[in-house]
Design an enzyme around this catalytic site. Structure first.
Site, PDB file in Angstrom:
ATOM      1  N   CYS A 181      -1.424 -89.435 -43.240  1.00  0.00           N
ATOM      2  CA  CYS A 181      -1.440 -89.040 -41.833  1.00  0.00           C
ATOM      3  C   CYS A 181      -0.828 -87.673 -41.604  1.00  0.00           C
ATOM      4  CB  CYS A 181      -0.750 -90.082 -40.970  1.00  0.00           C
ATOM      5  SG  CYS A 181       0.999 -90.253 -41.334  1.00  0.00           S
ATOM      6  N   ARG A 201     -29.149 -64.233 -55.426  1.00  0.00           N
ATOM      7  CA  ARG A 201     -28.157 -65.308 -55.463  1.00  0.00           C
ATOM      8  C   ARG A 201     -28.468 -66.241 -54.307  1.00  0.00           C
ATOM      9  NH1 ARG A 201     -23.844 -61.024 -53.561  1.00  0.00           N
ATOM     10  NH2 ARG A 201     -24.910 -60.599 -51.634  1.00  0.00           N
ATOM     11  N   GLY A 236       3.039 -89.305 -45.440  1.00  0.00           N
ATOM     12  CA  GLY A 236       3.335 -88.239 -44.475  1.00  0.00           C
ATOM     13  C   GLY A 236       3.471 -86.961 -45.271  1.00  0.00           C
ATOM     14  N   THR A 237       2.343 -86.304 -45.461  1.00  0.00           N
ATOM     15  CA  THR A 237       2.346 -85.208 -46.439  1.00  0.00           C
ATOM     16  C   THR A 237       3.009 -83.938 -45.922  1.00  0.00           C
ATOM     17  OG1 THR A 237       0.071 -84.816 -45.771  1.00  0.00           O
ATOM     18  CG2 THR A 237       0.428 -85.991 -47.836  1.00  0.00           C
ATOM     19  N   ASN A 238       3.260 -83.839 -44.614  1.00  0.00           N
ATOM     20  CA  ASN A 238       4.000 -82.659 -44.145  1.00  0.00           C
ATOM     21  C   ASN A 238       5.428 -82.723 -44.675  1.00  0.00           C
ATOM     22  OD1 ASN A 238       1.703 -82.139 -42.710  1.00  0.00           O
ATOM     23  ND2 ASN A 238       2.538 -82.836 -40.758  1.00  0.00           N
ATOM     24  N   ASP A 239       6.104 -83.837 -44.388  1.00  0.00           N
ATOM     25  CA  ASP A 239       7.467 -83.979 -44.889  1.00  0.00           C
ATOM     26  C   ASP A 239       7.494 -84.071 -46.405  1.00  0.00           C
ATOM     27  OD1 ASP A 239       9.677 -83.975 -43.022  1.00  0.00           O
ATOM     28  OD2 ASP A 239       8.600 -85.579 -41.984  1.00  0.00           O
ATOM     29  N   HIS A 265     -22.360 -54.592 -44.439  1.00  0.00           N
ATOM     30  CA  HIS A 265     -21.084 -55.136 -44.920  1.00  0.00           C
ATOM     31  C   HIS A 265     -20.433 -56.029 -43.868  1.00  0.00           C
ATOM     32  CE1 HIS A 265     -16.668 -54.915 -45.488  1.00  0.00           C
ATOM     33  NE2 HIS A 265     -17.009 -55.130 -46.753  1.00  0.00           N
ATOM     34  N   LYS A 323     -23.858 -62.548 -60.720  1.00  0.00           N
ATOM     35  CA  LYS A 323     -24.904 -61.534 -60.791  1.00  0.00           C
ATOM     36  C   LYS A 323     -25.589 -61.576 -62.162  1.00  0.00           C
ATOM     37  CE  LYS A 323     -23.768 -57.771 -58.595  1.00  0.00           C
ATOM     38  NZ  LYS A 323     -22.844 -56.622 -58.482  1.00  0.00           N
ATOM     39  N   ARG A 355       2.316 -91.280 -32.533  1.00  0.00           N
ATOM     40  CA  ARG A 355       3.740 -90.922 -32.467  1.00  0.00           C
ATOM     41  C   ARG A 355       4.302 -91.420 -31.155  1.00  0.00           C
ATOM     42  NH1 ARG A 355       0.723 -86.551 -33.538  1.00  0.00           N
ATOM     43  NH2 ARG A 355       0.847 -85.587 -35.594  1.00  0.00           N
ATOM     44  N   SER A 382       1.645 -95.098 -45.516  1.00  0.00           N
ATOM     45  CA  SER A 382       0.909 -93.949 -45.010  1.00  0.00           C
ATOM     46  C   SER A 382       1.657 -92.712 -45.485  1.00  0.00           C
ATOM     47  CB  SER A 382       0.844 -94.002 -43.487  1.00  0.00           C
ATOM     48  OG  SER A 382       0.142 -92.877 -43.022  1.00  0.00           O
ATOM     49  N   MET A 403     -15.724 -55.231 -55.268  1.00  0.00           N
ATOM     50  CA  MET A 403     -15.447 -54.614 -56.561  1.00  0.00           C
ATOM     51  C   MET A 403     -16.400 -53.459 -56.807  1.00  0.00           C
ATOM     52  SD  MET A 403     -14.138 -57.778 -58.729  1.00  0.00           S
ATOM     53  CE  MET A 403     -15.771 -58.404 -58.770  1.00  0.00           C
ATOM     54  N   GLY A 459     -19.115 -56.301 -51.930  1.00  0.00           N
ATOM     55  CA  GLY A 459     -18.503 -54.986 -51.784  1.00  0.00           C
ATOM     56  C   GLY A 459     -17.049 -54.901 -52.199  1.00  0.00           C
ATOM     57  N   GLU A 490       7.155 -90.358 -47.332  1.00  0.00           N
ATOM     58  CA  GLU A 490       7.294 -88.927 -47.050  1.00  0.00           C
ATOM     59  C   GLU A 490       8.563 -88.334 -47.626  1.00  0.00           C
ATOM     60  OE1 GLU A 490       7.391 -88.331 -42.810  1.00  0.00           O
ATOM     61  OE2 GLU A 490       8.482 -90.198 -42.484  1.00  0.00           O
ATOM     62  N   ARG A 501     -22.208 -52.544 -63.369  1.00  0.00           N
ATOM     63  CA  ARG A 501     -22.034 -53.333 -62.143  1.00  0.00           C
ATOM     64  C   ARG A 501     -21.071 -54.488 -62.347  1.00  0.00           C
ATOM     65  NH1 ARG A 501     -27.938 -55.318 -60.608  1.00  0.00           N
ATOM     66  NH2 ARG A 501     -26.998 -55.470 -58.543  1.00  0.00           N
ATOM     67  N   ARG A 505       4.011 -95.304 -35.076  1.00  0.00           N
ATOM     68  CA  ARG A 505       5.221 -94.933 -35.799  1.00  0.00           C
ATOM     69  C   ARG A 505       6.415 -95.007 -34.861  1.00  0.00           C
ATOM     70  NH1 ARG A 505       5.797 -88.938 -38.047  1.00  0.00           N
ATOM     71  NH2 ARG A 505       6.107 -88.506 -35.835  1.00  0.00           N
ATOM     72  N   TYR A 529      -7.903 -94.671 -46.374  1.00  0.00           N
ATOM     73  CA  TYR A 529      -8.350 -93.849 -45.245  1.00  0.00           C
ATOM     74  C   TYR A 529      -7.550 -92.559 -45.152  1.00  0.00           C
ATOM     75  CZ  TYR A 529      -4.167 -95.404 -42.753  1.00  0.00           C
ATOM     76  OH  TYR A 529      -2.872 -95.632 -42.389  1.00  0.00           O
TER      77      TYR A 529
HETATM   78  P1  ADP Z   1     -22.568 -55.186 -55.102  1.00  0.00           P
HETATM   79  O1  ADP Z   1     -22.119 -56.340 -55.905  1.00  0.00           O
HETATM   80  O2  ADP Z   1     -21.480 -54.531 -54.343  1.00  0.00           O
HETATM   81  O3  ADP Z   1     -23.787 -55.499 -54.293  1.00  0.00           O
HETATM   82  P2  ADP Z   1     -24.263 -54.036 -57.055  1.00  0.00           P
HETATM   83  O4  ADP Z   1     -23.849 -54.132 -58.467  1.00  0.00           O
HETATM   84  O5  ADP Z   1     -25.249 -55.030 -56.613  1.00  0.00           O
HETATM   85  O6  ADP Z   1     -22.986 -54.063 -56.130  1.00  0.00           O
HETATM   86  O7  ADP Z   1     -24.816 -52.567 -56.892  1.00  0.00           O
HETATM   87  C1  ADP Z   1     -24.839 -51.844 -55.706  1.00  0.00           C
HETATM   88  C2  ADP Z   1     -26.217 -51.318 -55.435  1.00  0.00           C
HETATM   89  O8  ADP Z   1     -26.728 -50.575 -56.512  1.00  0.00           O
HETATM   90  C3  ADP Z   1     -27.195 -52.428 -55.174  1.00  0.00           C
HETATM   91  O9  ADP Z   1     -27.914 -52.109 -54.009  1.00  0.00           O
HETATM   92  C4  ADP Z   1     -28.074 -52.455 -56.361  1.00  0.00           C
HETATM   93  O10 ADP Z   1     -29.360 -52.840 -56.015  1.00  0.00           O
HETATM   94  C5  ADP Z   1     -28.028 -51.003 -56.853  1.00  0.00           C
HETATM   95  N1  ADP Z   1     -28.220 -50.948 -58.292  1.00  0.00           N
HETATM   96  C6  ADP Z   1     -27.463 -51.525 -59.213  1.00  0.00           C
HETATM   97  N2  ADP Z   1     -27.957 -51.334 -60.450  1.00  0.00           N
HETATM   98  C7  ADP Z   1     -29.064 -50.603 -60.308  1.00  0.00           C
HETATM   99  C8  ADP Z   1     -30.031 -50.095 -61.223  1.00  0.00           C
HETATM  100  N3  ADP Z   1     -29.950 -50.326 -62.534  1.00  0.00           N
HETATM  101  N4  ADP Z   1     -31.056 -49.381 -60.727  1.00  0.00           N
HETATM  102  C9  ADP Z   1     -31.151 -49.156 -59.405  1.00  0.00           C
HETATM  103  N5  ADP Z   1     -30.272 -49.589 -58.489  1.00  0.00           N
HETATM  104  C10 ADP Z   1     -29.247 -50.330 -58.929  1.00  0.00           C
HETATM  105 MG    MG Z   2       7.408 -87.055 -41.175  1.00  0.00          MG
HETATM  106 MG    MG Z   3     -25.404 -56.257 -54.921  1.00  0.00          MG
END
Ligand code: ADP
Ligand code: MG
Ligand code: MG
Length: 878
Positions: free
Chosen positions: A830, A333, A764-767, A449, A22, A570, A762, A102, A100, A743, A91, A625, A850
């Site tokens: 394998c 992003r 045999g990465t499981n064993d 979400h 971000k 096999r 070859s 964090m 969503g 293996e 943020r 084998r 391979y």
């Molecule tokens: P997330 O990573 O969960 O999307 P964000 O940091 O993007 O969280 O923020 C959540 C919401 O708050 C977003 O919709 C963003 O546009 C809004 N927001 C964040 N900072 C500001 C700001 N300075 N002014 C207005 N809206 C904001």
């Molecule tokens: Mg084996």
């Molecule tokens: Mg956001």
């Protein structure tokens, strides 16, 4: 001195490690001259320090104070200043987007005084000021103070009744603020912190802490995001979408993340702030409607979207806010997209001249290709449609309806397929979303979400099916026409069309599979895009791709999917069914004659098996084998036999079998009499198999057998088997390479010696994984792997992706020492890992010839092998 804070004007998009996605992209947009509110980013370094030491690094607070002072002077007002406050958002923002997962807190700087200053700033708009204040206490209370969000929601719901949040007036919102402050006092025993700087400081630490919130940990594990990256924190001046109807907030994509089609694609909500759009509190309007509401902001937004797409040369998603007719960009992003869209967008960007074919191959992943190979609903089948929502994430999912995340997890653990049905999802539903086959919501758009997370996970999702009345407390929903679906009733959801069906709808294979099967010509856009990308990947890759296939059918499918040979055929299943009888005779034989008679009976059967496979593989190599599992696996169960032997009907053979089963019983069968050890202990067993191979090869023109000895740990084991095999081959005049599996750790460590007797290895990465870690594969995954994942001992099970550090090291040693002893030693893998994207990259890096994997993973391995080769070219030129 370490620098922990970067102004938006100082960063750029390449600094994601330090500034998070971000922050890096806010800086990039700032430097592109786009309208971004000013602000600064605290680095992930600071977060890592804080999480490790439990305190903010020295000097950070002064540095933040310096940047805040600069921001205040740019904005001409001070944070929380009573008569004219500057407000900021705090943020989170990690390197990889975790939608969503964090925390973010808006409107920091408000208190009982500055709320009046804000109203004055807004030209006497009291309602707006109190709305902003109640939002601050609510977000701060939930995320920083850890108060249950439902308490705030409940107070809001009681106040608004059947009205919408926008219907509340200033007086009511002020009342709500008092109620919220009461909740804070009651829950924490202290007042809501009125000091703006204290608010900011606490919010920063809360964002850092949110890195280790359970749902963030779960999300990282699911998405294989490393646990030690930490998050950055962005502090930016607030802009307000909740002024009134001339303001609003929205999210958009520069093209359809579902299909890749270019067009206007997003959701907008008037008089709203922050998360309102994604949270689905009110129904959003399509972005196109903004043209009517605010044509000039709309045009500006479209122009910015085009700038961003050309600049990032990819689909971007954006968050924006309009404050009284002025557009502000709040986030961008490179956007998540469905698997189908990823292929289509990559080739479209090539056609637009924005990227090369090489880049197009690196823009798609093996996991995405695998998703496209999932089946879809049978168009011809009879089905009862009960609703239609938005096609948020593709796929065809069938399962029992469940109405809570907990229930989804519970039933999934019992092996049930479930569909998680919610009004809307929030980050607390993550565990249920992971457990479910599909997700169905009645509210929220394609940017909700549920939709964003489902697309990220490649899970089928239908969202915003508004005709459904979802009643989670009663564990049922009601569809139009009074159709009721209660917990446990089976429904089917189609993520491509958004349709919801009652009952189980039959599924048919995907067009992409049909294309690989050679049954579909590149007619539709998706198949065309896949075809172009696969051809380019095949042209670029250095690794060969072979199949693990034991039957002529599997071998034939593998060929159609592009396998260049069989890396593992096999032979054990060839001793099952009616042939068990012969294995029993072999085990019960008391004389050489009896034993040889049993082997003689098996030989022609084996030979006909091999003929089928050689024919299906039509001139490409087939690695066979020799028998690997312990023989008691072919005998009747000990308990059943014991019971039977105690009865009157027991035959003499039953009693002899019982004593054989007892004799062959092992404490650790995986470490017991199996693989090459069987060949050395049971005279004639391997010779019979080699003869069958040689005779079959002699009858199928062009057959190219390779004989592979399992479980070798010492060169002497291999030498004695080899000697016998060479003699038999010479007698039949058939040529075949003779090699071994690597293996057992000892084999890897003595690979130089073993290579003297082996023409190929070859892995045999499981064993090999099982024995390198000392993990009993069948037991550990369910018993303690969760704990290991929680502790970060590994980020993903070593049975899923090769553990580069340990098992990978064994492979590297074997490759180096094996090649040193025998330069033309042919090397492959394998185990299950052969079809795992990460492991394919490892095999490329390790210099194998391979990979071999199950037929359905072959296209994935081809694509990833191409991507690995192209990634290598890229780093060469840097
Ligand atoms: P997330 O990573 O969960 O999307 P964000 O940091 O993007 O969280 O923020 C959540 C919401 O708050 C977003 O919709 C963003 O546009 C809004 N927001 C964040 N900072 C500001 C700001 N300075 N002014 C207005 N809206 C904001
Ligand atoms: Mg084996
Ligand atoms: Mg956001």
């Amino acid at each position: 001195m370490a620098k922990y804070v970067y102004d938006f004007t100082e960063g750029n998009r390449n600094l994601k490690d330090l500034l998070g996605g971000k922050g890096a992209n806010l800086a990039e947009m700032t430097n592109l001259g786009l309208p971004v509110p000013p602000g600064f980013t605290i680095t992930t370094d600071a977060c890592r320090h804080y999480l490790a030491e439990g305190s903010l690094p020295d000097g950070l607070e002064q540095e933040v104070a310096g940047h805040l002072a600069a921001l205040e002077s740019t904005m001409g007002r001070k944070l929380g200043q009573a008569d004219d406050p500057l407000l900021v958002s705090v943020r989170s923002g990690a390197k990889f987007s975790m939608p969503g997962m964090m925390e973010t807190v808006l409107n920091i700087g408000l208190n009982d005084e500055s709320v009046h200053g804000l109203a004055k700033q807004a030209g006497g708009n009291d309602r707006f000021a109190w709305d902003s204040y109640r939002r601050l206490i609510q977000m701060f209370g939930k995320t920083v103070l850890g108060i249950d969000g439902d308490l705030f929601e409940g107070a809001l719901d009681r106040l608004k009744g059947r009205r919408q949040d926008t219907d509340l007036d200033a007086g009511e919102l002020q009342q709500l603020v008092e109620a919220y402050k009461g909740i804070v006092r009651e829950q924490t025993g202290a007042d809501f912190p009125a000091d703006p700087r204290e608010q900011m400081r606490l919010a920063v630490m809360a964002v850092f802490d949110s890195w280790n919130a359970p749902r963030a940990i779960l999300y990282r594990r699911q998405e294989r995001i490393p646990a030690d990256l930490g998050t950055a924190v962005n502090i930016m001046a607030m802009v307000f979408g909740n002024y009134g109807d001339d303001s609003g907030t929205g999210v958009a994509f520069t093209r359809d993340p579902g299909s890749g089609q270019q067009g206007i694609y997003g959701d907008y909500l008037q008089n709203a702030q922050g998360e309102d759009v994604v949270a689905g509190i009110r129904n959003t309007i399509p972005l196109q409607d903004l043209e009517r509401i605010d044509p000039s902001s709309y045009r500006e937004l479209l122009a910015i979207m085009e700038t961003l797409e050309n600049h990032y040369r990819d689909l971007c998603d954006i968050e924006f806010t309009i404050e009284r007719g002025k557009l502000w960009m709040l986030q961008t992003r490179v956007g998540k997209r469905t698997a189908a869209a990823a292929f289509c967008i990559a080739t479209q960007l090539v056609d637009q001249g924005l990227i090369t074919m090489d880049e197009a191959v690196t823009r798609v992943t093996g996991d995405q290709l695998a998703q496209l190979m999932f089946p879809r609903f049978d168009g011809g089948a009879e089905k009862k449609k009960i609703a239609k929502g938005m096609n948020a994430s593709p796929g065809a999912a069938v399962g029992k309806a469940v109405f809570s995340s907990e229930r989804a997890v519970e039933l999934a653990e019992q092996g049930e397929d479930v569909i998680l049905v919610r009004r809307e999802t929030n980050p607390d539903d993550l565990a249920g979303m992971i457990a479910a086959r599909g997700i169905l919501t009645s509210r929220g758009g394609k940017t909700s979400h549920a939709a964003v997370v489902a697309r990220g996970m490649g899970k089928t999702c239908v969202c915003g099916a508004e005709e459904l009345e979802v009643l989670p407390a009663e564990r049922r929903f009601i569809a139009p026409g009074g159709v009721e679906v209660s917990e446990g009733d089976v429904i089917s959801i189609d993520g491509r069309t958004g349709e919801v069906f009652l009952g189980e709808v039959p599924v048919v294979p995907s067009v992409v599979v049909e294309y690989f099967e050679g049954a579909a010509e590149p007619a539709d856009d998706l198949v065309k895009a896949v075809d172009r990308i696969m051809r380019h990947a095949d042209g670029a890759r250095r690794l060969g791709v072979r199949a693990n296939a034991d039957t002529p059918d599997d071998a034939a499918r593998a060929r159609r999917f592009g396998a260049q040979g069989i890396g593992l055929c096999r032979t054990e299943h060839m001793f099952l069914g009616e042939r068990r009888q012969l294995v029993e005779d072999l085990v019960l034989a008391t004389t050489d004659e009896e034993r040889q008679a049993a082997l003689d009976a098996l030989e022609p059967l084996q030979k006909s098996d091999f003929i089928g496979i050689f024919q299906a593989m039509d001139g490409v190599p087939v690695t066979i084998r020799l028998i690997d599992p312990p023989l008691h696996e072919f005998l009747p169960d000990l308990v059943e036999l014991s019971i039977k032997a105690a009865t009157q009907e027991a035959t003499d053979k039953d009693r002899r079998l019982l004593s054989a089963v007892k004799r062959l019983h092992e404490q650790n069968p995986m470490l017991g009499l199996r693989g090459v050890r069987l060949g050395l202990v049971i005279p004639g067993l391997f010779a019979m198999q080699v003869k069958a191979i040689a005779q079959a090869a002699a009858e199928v023109p062009g057959a190219r057998p390779e004989i592979m000895i399992p479980l070798v740990a010492a060169v002497q084991e291999l030498e004695s088997v080899r000697e016998e095999a060479v003699k038999i081959l010479a007698e039949t005049g058939v040529e075949a390479l003779i090699g071994t599996m690597i293996e057992v750790p000892r084999a890897a460590l003595t690979a130089g010696r073993i290579a003297e007797a082996a023409e190929f290895f070859s892995f045999g990465t499981n064993d090999l994984t099982q024995m390198a870690w000392g993990f009993s594969r069948d037991d550990v995954e369910s018993s303690f792997f969760h704990r290991y994942l929680d502790l970060g001992i590994f980020g993903v099970s070593p049975f899923e992706s090769i553990d580069r550090e340990g098992v990978g090291r064994l492979i590297e040693i074997a490759v180096a020492e094996g090649r040193a002893a025998r330069p033309d030693l042919h090397l492959g893998i394998c185990g299950e890992h052969g079809g795992d994207p990460d492991s394919v990259h490892f095999c490329h890096d390790a210099g194998l010839d391979y990979v071999s994997c199950s037929p359905f993973r072959i296209p994935v391995a081809r694509l990833e092998a191409g991507r690995a080769a192209l990634a290598e070219n890229e780093s060469d030129t840097r």
